[in-house]
Design a protein around this motif. Structure first.
Motif, PDB file in Angstrom:
ATOM      1  N   SER A   1       0.867  -1.173   0.000  1.00  0.00           N
ATOM      2  CA  SER A   1       0.000   0.000   0.000  1.00  0.00           C
ATOM      3  C   SER A   1       0.905   1.224   0.000  1.00  0.00           C
ATOM      4  O   SER A   1       1.780   1.355   0.848  1.00  0.00           O
TER       5      SER A   1
ATOM      6  N   GLY B   1      -0.983   7.241  -0.891  1.00  0.00           N
ATOM      7  CA  GLY B   1      -1.518   6.815  -2.176  1.00  0.00           C
ATOM      8  C   GLY B   1      -0.635   7.200  -3.344  1.00  0.00           C
ATOM      9  O   GLY B   1      -0.992   6.998  -4.495  1.00  0.00           O
ATOM     10  N   PHE B   2       0.563   7.749  -3.078  1.00  0.00           N
ATOM     11  CA  PHE B   2       1.432   8.270  -4.128  1.00  0.00           C
ATOM     12  C   PHE B   2       2.363   7.192  -4.669  1.00  0.00           C
ATOM     13  O   PHE B   2       3.054   6.519  -3.904  1.00  0.00           O
TER      14      PHE B   2
ATOM     15  N   ASP C   1       4.623   6.158  -8.666  1.00  0.00           N
ATOM     16  CA  ASP C   1       4.962   6.498 -10.038  1.00  0.00           C
ATOM     17  C   ASP C   1       5.523   5.243 -10.696  1.00  0.00           C
ATOM     18  O   ASP C   1       5.513   4.160 -10.085  1.00  0.00           O
TER      19      ASP C   1
ATOM     20  N   THR D   1      -3.624   1.830  -3.840  1.00  0.00           N
ATOM     21  CA  THR D   1      -3.470   3.250  -3.621  1.00  0.00           C
ATOM     22  C   THR D   1      -4.799   3.792  -3.124  1.00  0.00           C
ATOM     23  O   THR D   1      -5.717   3.026  -2.828  1.00  0.00           O
ATOM     24  N   THR D   2      -4.888   5.094  -3.014  1.00  0.00           N
ATOM     25  CA  THR D   2      -6.128   5.741  -2.614  1.00  0.00           C
ATOM     26  C   THR D   2      -6.495   6.761  -3.671  1.00  0.00           C
ATOM     27  O   THR D   2      -5.660   7.181  -4.471  1.00  0.00           O
ATOM     28  N   LYS D   3      -7.722   7.156  -3.657  1.00  0.00           N
ATOM     29  CA  LYS D   3      -8.147   8.275  -4.478  1.00  0.00           C
ATOM     30  C   LYS D   3      -8.798   9.249  -3.516  1.00  0.00           C
ATOM     31  O   LYS D   3      -9.856   8.961  -2.950  1.00  0.00           O
ATOM     32  N   SER D   4      -8.159  10.396  -3.336  1.00  0.00           N
ATOM     33  CA  SER D   4      -8.695  11.391  -2.421  1.00  0.00           C
ATOM     34  C   SER D   4      -9.801  12.159  -3.116  1.00  0.00           C
ATOM     35  O   SER D   4      -9.615  12.704  -4.199  1.00  0.00           O
ATOM     36  N   SER D   5     -10.965  12.142  -2.488  1.00  0.00           N
ATOM     37  CA  SER D   5     -12.089  12.923  -3.005  1.00  0.00           C
ATOM     38  C   SER D   5     -13.156  12.992  -1.936  1.00  0.00           C
ATOM     39  O   SER D   5     -13.161  12.215  -0.988  1.00  0.00           O
TER      40      SER D   5
ATOM     41  N   GLY E   1     -17.860   9.428  -5.642  1.00  0.00           N
ATOM     42  CA  GLY E   1     -16.811   9.441  -4.621  1.00  0.00           C
ATOM     43  C   GLY E   1     -16.522   8.037  -4.126  1.00  0.00           C
ATOM     44  O   GLY E   1     -17.191   7.081  -4.459  1.00  0.00           O
ATOM     45  N   TYR E   2     -15.499   7.907  -3.323  1.00  0.00           N
ATOM     46  CA  TYR E   2     -15.093   6.609  -2.787  1.00  0.00           C
ATOM     47  C   TYR E   2     -15.219   6.583  -1.302  1.00  0.00           C
ATOM     48  O   TYR E   2     -15.114   7.554  -0.651  1.00  0.00           O
TER      49      TYR E   2
END
Length: 177
Positions: free
Chosen positions: A142, A146-147, A149, A166-170, A176-177
């Motif tokens: 993990s 969440g960053f 490359d 990862t994460t998706k920030s929203s 949304g998640y």
């Protein structure tokens, strides 16, 4: 992140949160900002967090320690004993049929700011500590914040990852998640 278990240190984002919650105004980058209501505290947190994560500083906690000093905030007063699992907790969870211990790196660094050897080191140190304390080498990863490359993906693949998340920030809501 194994560093927080090993060293029992407060991560910089908790230090920042405690600082902002304790003040009605803050000095940041030479300017004074009023943060006397929660939404202003949240906005300032997000601004400073973004600045810290995008900075090339390898030790963000140093920058936050300086910020705390400039704002007369004693980081040492912040209680952290209940923030993280300890190794006994991790071992118990690792033996559970419904839990899996994943590798989240050692110091919770922004992996996009590290060279390939440093990214590998983050995951190797954490993996070895987890194996030492649980008897199991993690195969799931993990990414901190969440960053990631292409370099991070390459390193994780080379370490034999089964999965990496990862994460998706929203904001929560439609889509949304």
């Amino acid at each position: 992140s194994t560093y927080f278990i090993e060293e029992r240190v407060l991560p910089w984002w908790y230090m920042l949160e405690e600082l902002l919650l304790s003040k009605n105004s803050i000095i940041y980058s030479g300017d004074v900002y009023g943060i006397d209501v929660m939404n202003l505290k949240e906005e300032m947190f997000l601004r400073i967090r973004q600045d810290v994560l995008e900075d090339d500083v390898k030790a963000p906690s140093s920058a936050i320690n300086i910020l705390c000093g400039e704002n007369d905030f004693d980081v040492e007063r912040t209680e952290m004993s209940d923030l993280f699992l300890n190794w006994d907790d991790v071992k118990i969870l690792s033996n559970s049929p419904i839990a899996e211990i994943a590798n989240h790196g050692h110091t919770h660094a922004n992996l996009r700011k590290l060279d390939e050897a440093m990214v590998e080191n983050e995951f190797v140190i954490a993996g070895e500590l987890i194996r030492k304390h649980t008897g199991k080498m993690p195969v799931h990863y993990s990414y901190p914040f969440g960053f990631y490359d292409e370099q991070t993906l390459s390193v994780v693949k080379s370490l034999g990852a089964s999965t990496a998340v990862t994460t998706k920030s929203s904001a929560a809501g439609k889509g949304g998640y």
